[in-house]
Design a protein around this motif. Structure first.
Motif, mmCIF file in Angstrom:
data_model
loop_
_atom_site.group_PDB
_atom_site.id
_atom_site.type_symbol
_atom_site.label_atom_id
_atom_site.label_comp_id
_atom_site.label_asym_id
_atom_site.label_seq_id
_atom_site.Cartn_x
_atom_site.Cartn_y
_atom_site.Cartn_z
ATOM 1 N N SER A 1 48.464 9.858 74.645
ATOM 2 C CA SER A 1 49.264 8.640 74.794
ATOM 3 C C SER A 1 49.174 8.101 76.215
ATOM 4 O O SER A 1 49.110 6.895 76.443
ATOM 5 N N VAL A 2 49.134 9.004 77.185
ATOM 6 C CA VAL A 2 49.035 8.591 78.587
ATOM 7 C C VAL A 2 47.693 7.910 78.856
ATOM 8 O O VAL A 2 47.619 6.893 79.549
ATOM 9 N N THR A 3 46.617 8.434 78.282
ATOM 10 C CA THR A 3 45.297 7.834 78.516
ATOM 11 C C THR A 3 45.197 6.453 77.897
ATOM 12 O O THR A 3 44.465 5.587 78.399
ATOM 13 N N PHE A 4 45.901 6.210 76.805
ATOM 14 C CA PHE A 4 45.888 4.875 76.209
ATOM 15 C C PHE A 4 46.555 3.855 77.133
ATOM 16 O O PHE A 4 46.195 2.672 77.121
ATOM 17 N N VAL A 5 47.516 4.281 77.924
ATOM 18 C CA VAL A 5 48.142 3.375 78.890
ATOM 19 C C VAL A 5 47.103 2.905 79.903
ATOM 20 O O VAL A 5 46.992 1.712 80.216
#
Length: 435
Positions: free
Chosen positions: A187-191
């Motif tokens: 989820s963090v990498t999608f940010v």
């Protein structure tokens, strides 16, 4: 003025230094691939070690993420050709971010189930269909033809490197904090991917409504483009066969390594990451080998010769025998990544730009459509025959699928063509799609 307006002559400096928009696209896509690799390991680990799923359930989980290519791949290709690609990529990344975030939230609430894992995999698979189709159509609009080979090599190479580090990180996260937190990392990498894609300056013109035709007609053009051109047809059939067997054995490799070989969670990630280093090597040498051997001959080498090493994977045993898994996976990943670079550059140069989205979706429906079938096949055969015999059967299919390339025009040429021949009038094809 957009960065897409680049000189026709190839500059001496690399794309990452001189092309602002490509640098952002590359950064966002690398972050995306890193997170996807973490999740690709974490999801089956959650199923196997936390939810105690069966081999068949793990296969169903792997299949769910790819099933949307069969269900919606064709209309998505036509929609992407009608719309601007960048907003689609942004929306797809945002949806995936939210969906993956529900997994750790449910786990902390004590309500995570296999049904939710499968639903998340299916829904994020829908977002992936939109993102990947738009991304494929967007890259040639961002780069000049002279830069496309370098752009493909950099994107595939960084994707391989990100996948390797992501697999290692996923294994480490699973060992230290549990596999559920690996999904949170995605989820963090999608940010980061959203931020980078949002900052790209290049803007595509909106296609005029008067140019649009019925959706069924546009889908038909994409299918005729794939079926009516011997080169597109060959690569599509090969991709379908290769993905069936490749995904078949990869869908149960976590089960194989944990239950048959006896590896701990952290070691699984490290071993799969080591095997995936072939992707970096394949990306690094693809253009050089293609220039020396010819693009057609290089395709045969990368897709037929190197993947034959996958036959070493079922021989994996604890201790020194783990090297066989690494060597087999190395050959497969090196061949696949290098072959994809050559094929991507070929398609971008050979296909009419206005049809690239439909070509991508039509080919992907078959290429990626066999992936859920392969994943289910791996789960079913693993349940009926046992995991190790299934690994033997499916790894043997990886190099055998490349016989489609061998018995095609690819074997008769040194290089793949760079432009489609003009067909004579009255051939029976539509104006947009020469047969």
């Amino acid at each position: 003025m957009s960065d897409a307006a680049v000189p026709t002559e190839r500059p001496t400096t690399g794309l990452l230094r001189r092309h602002h928009d490509f640098r952002l696209l590359w950064t966002g896509e690398t972050a995306n691939k890193f997170g996807s690799a973490v999740t690709g390991l974490a999801m089956p680990l959650i199923a196997v070690t936390t939810l105690h799923a069966s081999t068949l359930e793990v296969g169903v989980l792997s299949a769910a993420g790819w099933l949307p290519w069969l269900l919606i791949g064709l209309p998505v290709g036509a929609w992407v050709d009608r719309m601007r690609s960048r907003p689609i990529m942004l929306a797809a990344s945002a949806v995936s971010l939210v969906l993956f975030a529900t997994v750790p939230l449910a786990a902390r609430a004590g309500i995570l189930t296999m049904a939710q894992l499968i639903a998340v995999a299916l829904a994020t698979g829908v977002a992936t269909v939109f993102f990947q189709t738009a991304y494929t159509a967007y890259l040639p609009k961002l780069l000049s033809p002279a830069d496309q080979a370098e752009g493909n090599a950099k994107l595939h190479g960084s994707a391989s490197a990100a996948s390797i580090t992501g697999l290692g990180a996923g294994g480490l996260i699973a060992q230290l904090t549990g596999p559920v937190n690996g999904v949170l990392a995605n989820s963090v990498t999608f940010v980061l991917s959203l931020v980078c894609t949002g900052r790209i300056r290049h803007r595509e013109p909106v296609k005029a409504a008067r140019e649009r035709r019925p959706l069924r007609q546009e889908i038909g053009e994409g299918l005729r483009l794939v079926s009516g051109d011997v080169w597109f047809r060959t690569f599509t059939l090969f991709g379908a066969a290769a993905n069936l067997t490749l995904t078949g054995y990869q869908s149960i490799q976590v089960v194989f390594l944990v239950r048959d070989v006896g590896l701990p969670e952290g070691a699984v990630g490290a071993l799969v990451a080591a095997a995936s280093t072939g992707g970096i090597v394949g990306a690094a040498v693809a253009r050089r080998v293609a220039a020396r051997m010819g693009t057609a001959r290089a395709m045969l080498f990368f897709e037929l010769v190197l993947p034959a090493l996958t036959l070493l994977v079922p021989l994996t045993t604890p201790g020194a025998g783990l090297a066989l898994f690494v060597l087999g996976g190395f050959g497969a990943s090196a061949g696949v990544v290098a072959g994809n670079i050559i094929k991507s550059t070929f398609q971008q140069q050979y296909c009419p730009p206005e049809l690239l989205g439909r070509l991508s979706a039509s080919a992907a429906m078959l290429n990626y459509g066999t992936i859920p079938v392969g994943a289910l096949l791996g789960g079913l055969l693993g349940t009926w025959l046992g995991v190790r015999p299934t690994m033997w059967l499916l790894t043997a299919g990886v190099p055998l699928s490349a016989l489609i390339l061998w018995f095609s025009p690819v074997r008769k040429h040194r290089d793949l063509p760079t432009e489609r021949p003009v067909q004579p009038a009255g051939s029976g094809a539509t104006a947009a799609i020469p047969a």
